[in-house]
Design a protein around this motif. Structure first.
Motif, PDB file in Angstrom:
ATOM      1  N   ASN A 165       0.855  -1.182   0.000  1.00 17.42           N
ATOM      2  CA  ASN A 165       0.000   0.000   0.000  1.00 17.42           C
ATOM      3  C   ASN A 165       0.892   1.233   0.000  1.00 17.42           C
ATOM      4  O   ASN A 165       2.113   1.128  -0.183  1.00 17.42           O
ATOM      5  N   GLY A 166       0.317   2.418   0.207  1.00 22.86           N
ATOM      6  CA  GLY A 166       1.127   3.640   0.160  1.00 22.86           C
ATOM      7  C   GLY A 166       2.308   3.618   1.108  1.00 22.86           C
ATOM      8  O   GLY A 166       3.474   3.640   0.686  1.00 22.86           O
ATOM      9  N   PRO A 167       2.076   3.566   2.436  1.00 24.81           N
ATOM     10  CA  PRO A 167       3.203   3.506   3.368  1.00 24.81           C
ATOM     11  C   PRO A 167       4.001   2.219   3.225  1.00 24.81           C
ATOM     12  O   PRO A 167       5.201   2.197   3.493  1.00 24.81           O
ATOM     13  N   GLY A 168       3.349   1.139   2.784  1.00 23.75           N
ATOM     14  CA  GLY A 168       4.067  -0.118   2.557  1.00 23.75           C
ATOM     15  C   GLY A 168       5.107   0.012   1.456  1.00 23.75           C
ATOM     16  O   GLY A 168       6.229  -0.500   1.583  1.00 23.75           O
ATOM     17  N   GLU A 169       4.757   0.696   0.394  1.00 22.58           N
ATOM     18  CA  GLU A 169       5.726   0.907  -0.692  1.00 22.58           C
ATOM     19  C   GLU A 169       6.886   1.775  -0.224  1.00 22.58           C
ATOM     20  O   GLU A 169       8.031   1.556  -0.632  1.00 22.58           O
ATOM     21  N   THR A 170       6.594   2.747   0.637  1.00 25.69           N
ATOM     22  CA  THR A 170       7.668   3.567   1.198  1.00 25.69           C
ATOM     23  C   THR A 170       8.610   2.703   2.031  1.00 25.69           C
ATOM     24  O   THR A 170       9.838   2.819   1.926  1.00 25.69           O
ATOM     25  N   CYS A 171       8.038   1.826   2.849  1.00 28.49           N
ATOM     26  CA  CYS A 171       8.864   0.919   3.660  1.00 28.49           C
ATOM     27  C   CYS A 171       9.708   0.009   2.782  1.00 28.49           C
ATOM     28  O   CYS A 171      10.897  -0.204   3.042  1.00 28.49           O
ATOM     29  N   ILE A 172       9.108  -0.553   1.738  1.00 32.27           N
ATOM     30  CA  ILE A 172       9.842  -1.439   0.829  1.00 32.27           C
ATOM     31  C   ILE A 172      11.024  -0.702   0.218  1.00 32.27           C
ATOM     32  O   ILE A 172      12.137  -1.241   0.132  1.00 32.27           O
TER      33      ILE A 172
END
Length: 267
Positions: free
Chosen positions: A84-91
């Protein structure tokens, strides 16, 4: 048994030779929805939750630090986040800032020249979520997943289907409750499929199509209040993982309370 390290709870320390998976539902860290990570031991049966991260103020770049710390601590665990949005940032932080690449991915083609690119993390798609929820629900009721965190039990107790459309469920928390632990936990089933086959998504051996599974789930959809259930439902693909754990012919899958199992699980 339960130790606290800030937003991290450790239920069991890593065991040499075991394969671990870290599932992650990222949040923005704005004191609203929670960001949740579960660490799972995939070398025991039932598959067991061994650590939990849950917090609603930690920003995505800091979540990446926690994720990499936990992954490296647990034998370079497979990182299985929702993209998701923050998930892609974490990745992005996990890969580029911390040089950690043991991440769920698949290849896809894009652009007029069909350039092959890597897609990291699990997709934010309703069809994917519906399948993951149903399969996780079945596996939990079959006692093939062992949960230790009270937070996950509490979220599961208030996780419902709010949809009136018989063909399109809407799995989420009841009003006033949270579902972030569930959003992370349901990713363990596609992650195990990924470990088993190097893929995620629909598996050819499934005996029911998705509409049939949706209808069946609506007849029984209720998560257990404890980790023990006598309800028996359709068996999901986790059994393939159990079989894979014993294919070398020299080891058997132990219950999580038994002595440590020393054989490596397949990568």
């Amino acid at each position: 048994f339960e130790q606290g390290y800030g937003p991290i709870k450790v239920f069991k320390e890593p065991v040499a030779g075991h394969t671990y998976v870290l599932t992650h539902d990222g949040g923005h860290g704005r004191a609203q929805n929670f960001s949740v990570m579960h660490v799972w031991d995939a070398s025991v049966w039932p598959i067991e939750e061994v650590a939990l991260f849950r917090d609603n103020v930690t920003k995505p770049f800091m979540q990446a630090i926690y994720a990499v710390h936990l992954c490296r601590r647990y034998n370079d665990a497979l990182y299985a986040p929702e993209a998701n949005g923050p998930g892609e940032t974490c990745i992005s932080h996990v890969k580029n800032d911390h040089d950690y690449w043991n991440i769920v991915k698949k290849l896809r083609e894009e652009g007029p020249q069909n350039k092959v690119v890597e897609q990291f993390g699990f997709p934010v798609q309703e069809r994917f979520k519906v399948r993951a929820v149903i399969e996780f629900h079945d596996a939990w009721l079959e006692d093939e997943i062992l949960i230790h965190s009270q937070e996950t039990y509490e979220d599961a107790a208030h996780y419902v289907d709010k949809s009136d459309n018989k063909d399109k469920p809407d799995y989420c928390a009841e009003d006033g409750a949270f579902d972030d632990c569930m959003s992370s936990a349901i990713l363990i089933v596609p992650a195990i499929k990924y470990l088993t086959r190097g893929i995620w998504g629909r598996v050819k051996t499934e005996q029911e199509n998705l509409p049939q599974r949706i209808q069946r789930s609506r007849e029984i959809f209720k998560f257990p209040a404890t980790g023990v259930s006598g309800i028996k439902t359709f068996w999901v693909d986790l059994k393939d993982w159990k079989k894979a754990l014993t294919e070398d012919g020299n080891s058997s899958v132990h219950d999580t309370d038994a002595e440590e199992w020393s054989s490596d699980a397949p990568k």
